[in-house]
Design a protein around this motif. Structure first.
Motif, PDB file in Angstrom:
ATOM      1  N   ASP A 117       0.781  -1.803   0.331  1.00 16.96           N
ATOM      2  CA  ASP A 117       0.456  -0.363  -0.167  1.00 16.96           C
ATOM      3  C   ASP A 117       1.155   1.251   0.373  1.00 16.96           C
ATOM      4  O   ASP A 117       0.272   2.690   0.291  1.00 16.96           O
ATOM      5  N   ALA A 118       2.026   1.349  -0.600  1.00 12.41           N
ATOM      6  CA  ALA A 118       3.254   2.233  -0.471  1.00 12.41           C
ATOM      7  C   ALA A 118       2.279   3.462  -1.595  1.00 12.41           C
ATOM      8  O   ALA A 118       1.521   3.191  -2.668  1.00 12.41           O
ATOM      9  N   ILE A 119       2.638   4.801  -1.285  1.00 10.07           N
ATOM     10  CA  ILE A 119       2.525   5.575  -2.834  1.00 10.07           C
ATOM     11  C   ILE A 119       3.080   4.849  -3.932  1.00 10.07           C
ATOM     12  O   ILE A 119       4.411   3.965  -3.563  1.00 10.07           O
ATOM     13  N   PRO A 120       2.423   5.989  -4.971  1.00 13.62           N
ATOM     14  CA  PRO A 120       3.749   6.045  -6.001  1.00 13.62           C
ATOM     15  C   PRO A 120       4.842   6.249  -6.527  1.00 13.62           C
ATOM     16  O   PRO A 120       5.112   7.154  -5.447  1.00 13.62           O
ATOM     17  N   GLY A 121       6.012   5.632  -6.812  1.00 16.81           N
ATOM     18  CA  GLY A 121       7.945   5.810  -6.676  1.00 16.81           C
ATOM     19  C   GLY A 121       8.506   4.936  -6.179  1.00 16.81           C
ATOM     20  O   GLY A 121       7.713   3.094  -5.982  1.00 16.81           O
ATOM     21  N   VAL A 122       9.408   5.146  -6.483  1.00 13.19           N
ATOM     22  CA  VAL A 122      10.650   3.894  -6.169  1.00 13.19           C
ATOM     23  C   VAL A 122      11.032   3.752  -4.874  1.00 13.19           C
ATOM     24  O   VAL A 122      11.002   5.058  -4.676  1.00 13.19           O
ATOM     25  N   CYS A 123      11.145   3.125  -3.651  1.00  9.97           N
ATOM     26  CA  CYS A 123      11.393   2.539  -2.448  1.00  9.97           C
ATOM     27  C   CYS A 123      10.296   3.935  -1.793  1.00  9.97           C
ATOM     28  O   CYS A 123      10.983   4.232  -0.971  1.00  9.97           O
ATOM     29  N   ALA A 124       9.269   4.445  -2.568  1.00 10.78           N
ATOM     30  CA  ALA A 124       7.920   4.830  -1.922  1.00 10.78           C
ATOM     31  C   ALA A 124       7.330   4.382  -0.353  1.00 10.78           C
ATOM     32  O   ALA A 124       7.745   3.580   0.010  1.00 10.78           O
ATOM     33  N   PRO A 125       7.031   5.828   0.623  1.00  8.09           N
ATOM     34  CA  PRO A 125       6.328   5.324   1.645  1.00  8.09           C
ATOM     35  C   PRO A 125       5.209   4.659   1.171  1.00  8.09           C
ATOM     36  O   PRO A 125       4.284   4.745   0.932  1.00  8.09           O
ATOM     37  N   VAL A 126       4.889   4.553   2.981  1.00  8.71           N
ATOM     38  CA  VAL A 126       3.004   4.000   3.309  1.00  8.71           C
ATOM     39  C   VAL A 126       2.736   5.840   4.161  1.00  8.71           C
ATOM     40  O   VAL A 126       3.840   5.728   4.548  1.00  8.71           O
ATOM     41  N   VAL A 127       2.010   6.159   3.858  1.00  4.98           N
ATOM     42  CA  VAL A 127       1.170   7.362   4.117  1.00  4.98           C
ATOM     43  C   VAL A 127      -0.043   6.705   5.436  1.00  4.98           C
ATOM     44  O   VAL A 127      -1.248   6.889   3.926  1.00  4.98           O
ATOM     45  N   GLN A 128      -0.188   6.572   5.485  1.00  7.99           N
ATOM     46  CA  GLN A 128      -1.581   6.129   6.217  1.00  7.99           C
ATOM     47  C   GLN A 128      -2.193   6.583   7.598  1.00  7.99           C
ATOM     48  O   GLN A 128      -1.387   7.525   8.409  1.00  7.99           O
ATOM     49  N   THR A 129      -3.468   6.464   7.870  1.00  5.76           N
ATOM     50  CA  THR A 129      -3.958   6.615   9.486  1.00  5.76           C
ATOM     51  C   THR A 129      -4.882   6.540   9.603  1.00  5.76           C
ATOM     52  O   THR A 129      -5.400   5.647   9.206  1.00  5.76           O
TER      53      THR A 129
END
Length: 446
Positions: A299-311
């Motif tokens: 469930d990471a955001i688009p991109g390479v080595c991208a983070p998960v942004v969640q609440t």
């Protein structure tokens, strides 16, 4: 501001940041009795039940709760970490040196308590020589740690400071522990011009209506430049198609196509992690690093080595598709490529700070002067094993010879636990063991 500054502001701002104001670590009141669980389904139901009860107790607007293996598997997870450190200490330093530990991001202090309880019970002669230092950026967490630890274990010292502001040199051998910490280290975002392959650094802007956007400029930030230079030296290629990298003609044709992007996909680079490695080299010259975190994330955001942004909303985790969210209410955490991390770490330590830059260093029984170590690494032999670092003049190994410290290795969560944990204590009735079977996307560096 740079993307890493935006992330740090969102996570650590003392007035509205996620960790100082919103985050709460799930803490089980009593350890889970694994031997009473029928199977992994029963175990997960028990965890969910306790989580729901804890979340109800911690009810409040914006309250964010997450769990760690330290809390789920206490005290056995902490005891496995302790056994790892003790094994290395007894092999290399006891009885000539104190048992010195530094931990960053110690959370509620549960891991430190479990480690110290184990050392006190099983190795009292080592406990008498133990110094446990916590470096904690969160004032709330530092207060919880003092309440839990300082009375029970007088050897604990807690410093409320960011590790990136650390300026005290530790000349003694020590162990540096970072468990589930670097995933929340800020990253920078870069994209490559697909015509020239020149990197561009990402910046976040906010307008008068409070709306976020991003734009890109040529790389001017020293930390971004230094990371990209290190990556080139290590031979880690940028995440661009091999065909595009090989041919200028292909890049020109590709970027001329209708609706074709002129920049590569966003890549998130661990610039703050690089800062940590430099801090270790400069201020902890004789450390041994034990680090664990996520190697991959869903469930990471688009991109390479991208983070998960969640609440979390009403007890449910909700993942976002963008980094540009309201500061303080969203966790932002990244996966780590452990093989690349190991390469970075070992490369940086290959150029250690000279002992002459540490005026407060003292002579150790393991740093003897009976051998002419100043003659350099090649005095005894020109041969150096591939799994050893280059020796540092004046620093002998446990054998008394300047053979160099052992290089770090990468281990899966289950490999590490099979080596150091008492697996009988976390085995379920049907033979399953959640300490081995959970956290498949976690690795260790040691």
């Amino acid at each position: 501001m740079l993307v890493r500054d935006f992330i740090e502001d969102s996570l650590y701002n003392p007035h509205y940041g996620y960790f100082p104001k919103q985050a709460t670590i799930f803490t089980a009141r009593d350890p889970i009795k694994f031997h009473t669980m029928h199977d992994s389904v029963h175990f997960q139901e028990e965890v969910a039940s306790r989580y729901e009860l804890f979340e109800r107790d911690e009810d409040g607007p914006g309250r964010q709760i997450w769990h760690t293996p330290t809390e789920l598997f206490k005290p056995w997870y902490g005891r496995a970490i302790a056994q790892c450190l003790i094994s290395e200490y007894l092999l290399k330093y006891f009885p000539y040196e104190d048992f010195v530990i530094y931990e960053i991001g110690a959370g509620n202090g549960t891991l430190a308590r479990d480690i110290l309880d184990y050392v006190k019970d099983e190795y009292p002669e080592v406990y008498d020589r133990t110094r446990y230092n916590i470096i904690e950026i969160s004032g709330n967490m530092a207060k919880l740690q003092k309440e839990l630890l300082c009375d029970a274990h007088p050897c604990v010292n807690i410093t409320h400071r960011s590790i990136f502001q650390w300026n005290t040199k530790e000349p003694a051998p020590c162990f540096f522990v970072a468990m589930e910490v670097i995933d929340n280290f800020a990253h920078d975002m870069i994209r490559y011009d697909l015509r020239t392959l020149e990197p561009y650094q990402g910046l976040v802007t906010i307008d008068s209506n409070g709306d976020f956007s991003t734009y890109y400029t040529r790389v001017t930030d020293p930390l971004v430049s230094s990371f990209l230079a290190l990556r080139r030296r290590l031979g880690h290629p940028p995440p661009i198609s091999r065909l595009l990298k090989m041919s200028t003609t292909l890049r020109t044709i590709y970027t001329s196509l209708p609706l074709a992007p002129n920049l590569s996909a966003p890549e998130f680079i661990p610039t703050r992690l690089l800062s940590l490695l430099r801090t270790l080299r400069e201020y902890f010259p004789r450390h041994r690093l034990l680090l664990s975190d996520f190697s991959s994330l869903p469930d990471a955001i688009p991109g390479v080595c991208a983070p998960v942004v969640q609440t979390r909303i009403k007890g449910t985790s909700v993942a976002c598709e963008t980094l540009l969210v309201k500061q303080g209410y969203f966790d932002i955490f990244f996966p780590t490529d452990f093989n690349k991390l190991r390469d970075m770490y070992e490369h940086i330590l290959e150029e250690p700070a000279s002992l002459l830059s540490f005026p407060d260093s003292r002579v150790s029984p393991l740093s003897t002067s009976i051998s002419p170590l100043s003659a350099g690494a090649g005095f005894f032999s020109s041969y150096r094993p591939a799994n050893r670092r280059s020796p540092v003049d004046g620093m002998a190994s446990a054998s008394g010879l300047p053979v160099g410290e052992r290089r770090s290795g990468v281990f899966t969560h289950s490999e590490f636990m099979e080596t150091y944990a008492n697996l009988e204590k976390t085995q379920l009735k049907n033979g399953e063991n959640p300490l081995l079977e959970f956290y498949k996307n976690v690795k260790f560096l040691f």
